[in-house]
Each structure stands twice: as structure tokens, then as C-alpha cells.
Write a protein that holds these residues in place. Structure first.
Motif, PDB file in Angstrom:
ATOM      1  N   SER A  85       0.800  -1.220   0.000  1.00  0.00           N
ATOM      2  CA  SER A  85       0.000   0.000   0.000  1.00  0.00           C
ATOM      3  C   SER A  85       0.837   1.276   0.000  1.00  0.00           C
ATOM      4  CB  SER A  85      -0.949   0.008   1.205  1.00  0.00           C
ATOM      5  OG  SER A  85      -0.214  -0.032   2.418  1.00  0.00           O
ATOM      6  N   ARG A  86       2.089   1.195   0.433  1.00  0.00           N
ATOM      7  CA  ARG A  86       2.894   2.411   0.571  1.00  0.00           C
ATOM      8  C   ARG A  86       3.745   2.719  -0.656  1.00  0.00           C
ATOM      9  NH1 ARG A  86       4.898   2.386   6.931  1.00  0.00           N
ATOM     10  NH2 ARG A  86       2.799   2.259   7.842  1.00  0.00           N
ATOM     11  N   LEU A  87       3.627   1.894  -1.686  1.00  0.00           N
ATOM     12  CA  LEU A  87       4.330   2.170  -2.933  1.00  0.00           C
ATOM     13  C   LEU A  87       3.433   2.954  -3.882  1.00  0.00           C
ATOM     14  CD1 LEU A  87       6.276  -1.055  -4.049  1.00  0.00           C
ATOM     15  CD2 LEU A  87       7.199   1.069  -3.108  1.00  0.00           C
ATOM     16  N   ARG A  88       4.042   3.834  -4.656  1.00  0.00           N
ATOM     17  CA  ARG A  88       3.288   4.480  -5.715  1.00  0.00           C
ATOM     18  C   ARG A  88       3.072   3.479  -6.852  1.00  0.00           C
ATOM     19  NH1 ARG A  88       2.777   9.939  -4.892  1.00  0.00           N
ATOM     20  NH2 ARG A  88       4.334  10.884  -3.515  1.00  0.00           N
ATOM     21  N   VAL A  89       1.987   3.648  -7.573  1.00  0.00           N
ATOM     22  CA  VAL A  89       1.651   2.741  -8.662  1.00  0.00           C
ATOM     23  C   VAL A  89       2.787   2.687  -9.678  1.00  0.00           C
ATOM     24  CG1 VAL A  89       0.094   2.379 -10.620  1.00  0.00           C
ATOM     25  CG2 VAL A  89      -0.839   3.006  -8.366  1.00  0.00           C
ATOM     26  N   ARG A  90       3.345   3.826 -10.019  1.00  0.00           N
ATOM     27  CA  ARG A  90       4.445   3.870 -11.001  1.00  0.00           C
ATOM     28  C   ARG A  90       5.631   3.040 -10.528  1.00  0.00           C
ATOM     29  NH1 ARG A  90       6.835   6.456 -15.135  1.00  0.00           N
ATOM     30  NH2 ARG A  90       4.946   7.576 -15.643  1.00  0.00           N
ATOM     31  N   THR A  91       5.992   3.181  -9.265  1.00  0.00           N
ATOM     32  CA  THR A  91       7.122   2.434  -8.709  1.00  0.00           C
ATOM     33  C   THR A  91       6.842   0.942  -8.731  1.00  0.00           C
ATOM     34  OG1 THR A  91       7.661   4.302  -7.273  1.00  0.00           O
ATOM     35  CG2 THR A  91       8.610   2.166  -6.690  1.00  0.00           C
ATOM     36  N   LEU A  92       5.615   0.576  -8.396  1.00  0.00           N
ATOM     37  CA  LEU A  92       5.241  -0.836  -8.382  1.00  0.00           C
ATOM     38  C   LEU A  92       5.359  -1.452  -9.773  1.00  0.00           C
ATOM     39  CD1 LEU A  92       4.114  -3.236  -6.777  1.00  0.00           C
ATOM     40  CD2 LEU A  92       1.812  -2.375  -7.252  1.00  0.00           C
ATOM     41  N   ILE A  93       4.876  -0.732 -10.780  1.00  0.00           N
ATOM     42  CA  ILE A  93       4.959  -1.242 -12.150  1.00  0.00           C
ATOM     43  C   ILE A  93       6.421  -1.349 -12.591  1.00  0.00           C
ATOM     44  CG2 ILE A  93       4.362  -0.791 -14.567  1.00  0.00           C
ATOM     45  CD1 ILE A  93       1.842   0.668 -13.527  1.00  0.00           C
ATOM     46  N   GLN A  94       7.204  -0.324 -12.294  1.00  0.00           N
ATOM     47  CA  GLN A  94       8.600  -0.313 -12.711  1.00  0.00           C
ATOM     48  C   GLN A  94       9.413  -1.413 -12.034  1.00  0.00           C
ATOM     49  OE1 GLN A  94       9.506   3.777 -11.751  1.00  0.00           O
ATOM     50  NE2 GLN A  94       9.266   4.448 -13.875  1.00  0.00           N
ATOM     51  N   SER A  95       9.027  -1.795 -10.821  1.00  0.00           N
ATOM     52  CA  SER A  95       9.760  -2.836 -10.083  1.00  0.00           C
ATOM     53  C   SER A  95       9.245  -4.241 -10.378  1.00  0.00           C
ATOM     54  CB  SER A  95       9.685  -2.566  -8.578  1.00  0.00           C
ATOM     55  OG  SER A  95       8.333  -2.614  -8.127  1.00  0.00           O
ATOM     56  N   SER A  96       8.212  -4.337 -11.228  1.00  0.00           N
ATOM     57  CA  SER A  96       7.661  -5.643 -11.589  1.00  0.00           C
ATOM     58  C   SER A  96       8.705  -6.490 -12.309  1.00  0.00           C
ATOM     59  CB  SER A  96       6.442  -5.457 -12.491  1.00  0.00           C
ATOM     60  OG  SER A  96       6.070  -6.657 -13.122  1.00  0.00           O
ATOM     61  N   GLN A  97       8.585  -7.804 -12.177  1.00  0.00           N
ATOM     62  CA  GLN A  97       9.490  -8.728 -12.869  1.00  0.00           C
ATOM     63  C   GLN A  97       9.079  -8.945 -14.325  1.00  0.00           C
ATOM     64  OE1 GLN A  97       9.851 -12.346 -10.608  1.00  0.00           O
ATOM     65  NE2 GLN A  97      10.576 -11.291  -8.771  1.00  0.00           N
ATOM     66  N   ALA A  98       8.063  -8.251 -14.770  1.00  0.00           N
ATOM     67  CA  ALA A  98       7.649  -8.344 -16.172  1.00  0.00           C
ATOM     68  C   ALA A  98       8.714  -7.715 -17.070  1.00  0.00           C
ATOM     69  CB  ALA A  98       6.315  -7.643 -16.376  1.00  0.00           C
ATOM     70  N   SER A  99       8.668  -8.053 -18.341  1.00  0.00           N
ATOM     71  CA  SER A  99       9.611  -7.491 -19.304  1.00  0.00           C
ATOM     72  C   SER A  99       9.364  -5.997 -19.469  1.00  0.00           C
ATOM     73  CB  SER A  99       9.467  -8.182 -20.660  1.00  0.00           C
ATOM     74  OG  SER A  99       8.200  -7.880 -21.234  1.00  0.00           O
ATOM     75  N   GLU A 100      10.340  -5.294 -20.038  1.00  0.00           N
ATOM     76  CA  GLU A 100      10.178  -3.861 -20.281  1.00  0.00           C
ATOM     77  C   GLU A 100       8.981  -3.596 -21.186  1.00  0.00           C
ATOM     78  OE1 GLU A 100      12.707  -0.047 -22.059  1.00  0.00           O
ATOM     79  OE2 GLU A 100      13.683  -1.996 -21.780  1.00  0.00           O
ATOM     80  N   GLU A 101       8.801  -4.437 -22.193  1.00  0.00           N
ATOM     81  CA  GLU A 101       7.659  -4.285 -23.098  1.00  0.00           C
ATOM     82  C   GLU A 101       6.340  -4.465 -22.357  1.00  0.00           C
ATOM     83  OE1 GLU A 101       5.903  -6.311 -27.221  1.00  0.00           O
ATOM     84  OE2 GLU A 101       7.722  -7.090 -26.286  1.00  0.00           O
ATOM     85  N   ALA A 102       6.302  -5.441 -21.446  1.00  0.00           N
ATOM     86  CA  ALA A 102       5.083  -5.691 -20.675  1.00  0.00           C
ATOM     87  C   ALA A 102       4.799  -4.536 -19.718  1.00  0.00           C
ATOM     88  CB  ALA A 102       5.212  -6.997 -19.906  1.00  0.00           C
ATOM     89  N   ARG A 103       5.848  -3.982 -19.108  1.00  0.00           N
ATOM     90  CA  ARG A 103       5.642  -2.839 -18.212  1.00  0.00           C
ATOM     91  C   ARG A 103       5.095  -1.643 -18.988  1.00  0.00           C
ATOM     92  NH1 ARG A 103      10.681  -4.702 -16.112  1.00  0.00           N
ATOM     93  NH2 ARG A 103      11.821  -2.987 -17.135  1.00  0.00           N
ATOM     94  N   ASP A 104       5.610  -1.438 -20.190  1.00  0.00           N
ATOM     95  CA  ASP A 104       5.084  -0.349 -21.023  1.00  0.00           C
ATOM     96  C   ASP A 104       3.602  -0.574 -21.332  1.00  0.00           C
ATOM     97  OD1 ASP A 104       7.510   0.930 -21.101  1.00  0.00           O
ATOM     98  OD2 ASP A 104       8.093   0.145 -23.072  1.00  0.00           O
ATOM     99  N   ALA A 105       3.239  -1.828 -21.596  1.00  0.00           N
ATOM    100  CA  ALA A 105       1.836  -2.141 -21.895  1.00  0.00           C
ATOM    101  C   ALA A 105       0.936  -1.825 -20.705  1.00  0.00           C
ATOM    102  CB  ALA A 105       1.706  -3.622 -22.275  1.00  0.00           C
ATOM    103  N   ILE A 106       1.436  -2.058 -19.496  1.00  0.00           N
ATOM    104  CA  ILE A 106       0.649  -1.742 -18.301  1.00  0.00           C
ATOM    105  C   ILE A 106       0.454  -0.229 -18.200  1.00  0.00           C
ATOM    106  CG2 ILE A 106       0.564  -1.847 -15.785  1.00  0.00           C
ATOM    107  CD1 ILE A 106       2.218  -4.446 -15.981  1.00  0.00           C
TER     108      ILE A 106
END
Length: 219
Positions: A85-106
Motif C-alpha cells: 500500500s505504501r508504494l506508488r503505482v508507477r514504482t510498483l509497475i517499474q519494479s515488476s518482474q515483467a519485461s520492459e515491453e510488458a511494463r510499457d503495456a501496463i
């Protein structure tokens, strides 16, 4: 293409028999929906398949291997909130283990730009469900267990997630449970009703009414 197979799965809590000799096969390339009333055992089934609780009896395999040997092949969206809950949405997406392309899609998914600078804890229930489904779906798990992924979504989010799930089945097997039965009927390739501990195939609202899941007024 990964496939998950369940044979003779049973689970009880005290004297309450929740799952009773349940059988199911899920193959990458399809969306299978499990419907059922609250307390019918949907979440219990998902928790067993993710390894959170143990069945009393039965066998679960993925590509012929016991679930314990393939647990990292399974991604799970639980009903409860689990994102930090204490992470910003942007930070959470950027720290995801998904590929760079997948993070861009999110980031380019509808409504994400409006919440990307918010803390996760500031999001509504529907926004958290939407974000969690996107994050999980873009990871590499070939089997996905989605417990109420459509809950509380706005119409534009609902439409996007339904299209997103259709795209995921090209490489994944998706097992979902949700009470939004009309959207489930539209989205899933196979529909099952969990009743008295067993899964029964259904096709439409008529079946759901005849089997007692929906009142006759829904026809």
C-alpha cells in the motif's frame, strides 16, 4: 503448452465437505470459469492449487509433474488486497518482474495514467483489482488462477480486462472465478458451476437458473 490436471480432489473443514472428488483439466490456450455461490469452495480450490492449503485427498499435476514441482508455474490473484500500500503505482509497475515491453503495456492500459502517481493504498477496490490483474497477467506464469478479477471494475476497465484475458490465453491457461456471470459467460471458453463439492458444466443463464445458481427472474 502447459496443462493442469486435478483428479479426485477433496477438502473438508471439520464436518463441512467443501470439495468432493472434484475433477478438472485446464490447458494453456483456454479460459475456464468456475462459478458458484459464496462458500461453495471456489477460493478453497484456488488456494489448494497455489499450495496455500492442503487437500484431504486427490492429485494435482502440471504437465504430469506434481504441483510441488511446478508451483512457480502458477500465478494467483487472491480476493484479498496484497499489493504494497505504501508504494506508488508507477514504482510498483517499474519494479515488476515483467519485461520492459510488458511494463510499457501496463502503463498504456486505460486509466493507469490517472493513478500512476497515487499510492496503492489510495486506490479504490476496483482500481487495485485492475492493477493487480494487469501485473500478474504480464508475468511469465503459464497457469493463472484469478479469483474475482472483474470485481468492482469500471466499464472501461472491465472491457479491457476481458480483452486482455482473451490475449493471455494464447500462451496461458486461465482459471477464473467471479460473480459477474454475464461477463464470465462472454469471456470463458468453458464454464463450470461448483455445487455440492463438484464441478458441473454450464453454457448459459438458462443452465444457471435450472441448477439453482440464479433466480428465474434473471431470465
Amino acid at each position: 503448452m502447459a496443462h493442469l490436471e486435478i483428479k479426485d480432489l477433496s477438502k473438508s473443514f471439520g464436518r463441512k465437505q467443501v470439495l468432493d472428488g472434484l475433477e478438472l483439466r485446464l490447458t494453456a490456450g483456454e479460459i475456464v470459469a468456475v462459478m458458484g455461490r459464496n462458500g461453495s469452495g471456489k477460493s478453497t480450490l484456488f488456494q489448494i492449487l497455489f499450495g496455500l492449503i492442503k487437500a484431504n485427498r486427490g492429485r494435482v499435476t502440471i504437465d504430469g509433474f506434481p504441483l510441488t514441482k511446478r508451483r512457480d508455474w502458477v500465478g494467483y490473484l487472491p480476493q484479498y488486497a496484497f499489493l504494497p500500500s505504501r508504494l506508488r503505482v508507477r514504482t510498483l509497475i517499474q519494479s515488476s518482474q515483467a519485461s520492459e515491453e510488458a511494463r510499457d503495456a501496463i502503463f498504456y492500459a486505460p486509466k493507469i495514467s490517472k493513478i500512476e502517481n497515487h499510492f496503492v493504498g489510495q486506490l479504490s477496490v476496483g482500481e487495485r483489482r485492475y492493477l493487480a490483474t494487469l501485473l500478474l497477467g504480464h508475468l511469465q506464469h503459464p497457469i493463472l488462477l484469478l479469483d474475482e478479477p472483474l470485481s468492482m471494475l469500471e466499464p472501461i476497465q472491465m472491457d479491457y480486462i476481458k480483452t486482455f484475458l482473451q490475449g493471455l490465453k494464447a500462451t496461458k491457461g486461465v482459471l477464473l472465478a467471479d460473480h459477474y456471470y454475464e461477463d464470465v459467460l462472454q469471456t470463458a471458453d468453458r464454464k463450470l458451476l461448483l455445487q455440492d463439492g463438484k464441478l458441473q458444466p454450464v453454457s448459459n443463464k438458462v443452465d444457471l437458473v435450472q441448477m439453482g445458481y440464479l433466480p428465474k427472474s434473471r431470465l
